[in-house]
Design an enzyme around this catalytic site. Sequence first.
Site, mmCIF file in Angstrom:
data_model
loop_
_atom_site.group_PDB
_atom_site.id
_atom_site.type_symbol
_atom_site.label_atom_id
_atom_site.label_comp_id
_atom_site.label_asym_id
_atom_site.label_seq_id
_atom_site.Cartn_x
_atom_site.Cartn_y
_atom_site.Cartn_z
ATOM 1 N N SER A 40 -9.690 0.527 7.332
ATOM 2 C CA SER A 40 -9.160 0.554 5.973
ATOM 3 C C SER A 40 -8.634 -0.764 5.441
ATOM 4 C CB SER A 40 -8.055 1.614 5.858
ATOM 5 O OG SER A 40 -8.614 2.899 5.963
ATOM 6 N N SER B 101 -8.801 3.417 2.667
ATOM 7 C CA SER B 101 -7.493 3.794 2.160
ATOM 8 C C SER B 101 -6.686 2.625 1.621
ATOM 9 C CB SER B 101 -6.684 4.527 3.239
ATOM 10 O OG SER B 101 -6.398 3.681 4.325
ATOM 11 N N LYS C 26 0.836 -1.205 0.000
ATOM 12 C CA LYS C 26 0.000 0.000 0.000
ATOM 13 C C LYS C 26 0.872 1.255 0.000
ATOM 14 C CE LYS C 26 -3.500 2.200 2.954
ATOM 15 N NZ LYS C 26 -4.363 1.979 4.146
#
Length: 483
Positions: free
Chosen positions: A192, A168, A93
């Site tokens: 998230s 996210s 990520k």
Amino acid sequence: PGWKYFIGRRPMTPDDLCFMPASELAPLFRGKKLSPVELCEAVLARIERLEPQLNAFVVWDGDAAMDQARAAEQALTSGQNVGPLTGMPVTIKDLAVTADLPTQRGSMTMKGEVFGADTPFVTRLREAGAVVLGKTTTSEFGWKGVSHAPLTGITHNPWKHGFNAGASSAGAGVAAAAGYGPLHQGSDGAGSIRMPSHFCGIFGIKPSFGRVPSWPVGNSDQVSHNGPMTRSVMDSALMLKTMAGPHHLDHYSLESPPEDYPGLLKKDLGGLRVAYSPDLGHARVDPEVADLVAAGVTVFEDMGCHVEQVGGDQLAFVRDGLEMIRFFWAVHETANYGHLLDQWEDQLDPGLVACIKAGAGYSALDYMSMRARKLAYMEAWHRFMDNYDLLLTPAVSVAAFPADQLNPDHWPQHEWDWVQWAEFSYPFNFSNQPAASVPCGFTGNGLPVGLQIVAKRFDDLGVLQAAAAFEAARPWADKRPAL
């Protein structure tokens, strides 16, 4: 036609390889029935075909990935001692810092920045032999639960183009659902990992806070957890075992080494005490989501668990979280990013700007007073869990909605508050407990829905075991979006 591989007597296309779990790929690599190079070629070809239609990646480096795959193949063929993830594609990520790829966090303010060092769990994934494909998209600084950022635009739900892929870690969720290899890393400060898992129809676990070390250490009062997002529970168990464990650069990291999550995954759940709350005593939930979750809860009854629906006075303390999450979310955004407004306000996410401004003006006394309330809230959750092995809830109140909105049309609108449809997530960031989202069905419009499984703090294995038992009873990995 289109078949390129035969695994035993099973014909497989390159796309079939892209959806294979790491737990099945590993023995094929070791048995020299499949090469990490072949797998990497198939995954990269799929990414090139589907990006930027899905927009799950900020950046990927196919040449570097192929170099890593060739090194993995050489290690396997030469008889070297290899790591448990050798040759497995993984995505990182874009909130996590990496040595060789930009870390831009969805923001124009960080465009092109390279940190020059890996966060510890990235180092561990590399040392275990994983092949890093690239960085997946995030909302700006991870601030909201909608898959849109100024730097990258919309990351599209793989089940419906233009719709929210969630929170996210949206890029990681989309990558897992779309068959961009087996392993994907996410982080979770208020849902998230669990929200994109819910919206994208995959499995994701937020382990106990500190289980996976993080560097640089976040300045958000110990709520952000790193963890795996995969298409199977076993793959998350494999990945979490690699990522977890203490690290000297993270003073919050748990001292104990990780358990053998893969080896201990199978467990008879008969006799477990399970609480089920359809609304945590206060939360609004869309009826279709509520019905699918309730049907999923019956699986635990069928497995012999003692399921008790809870609410009312038992969960009266939970309502106090509403004021706290809105206070802390705004104040932390102000403290961490308020300095950007003078130069960058017109290039920041407008919702983030509104959130930053909402958090201004509070005093240190205000903060410490609210933090005292949070500590009491955390204790109340741990005392509640003294009576239960597991807690089951919806993962999110709604199915996916258009990603250019903060809130669904049929919900109240607000300039920055998206948490109103995510009331099931943040409580367990506050309490530091492990929690996961498992797919439990689809709406009439074909959108995935997740069931949340929560356990006592430190019982990450218990969440994984419960999720694996549910997966065996209600498998989901064969469900693929029609891309």
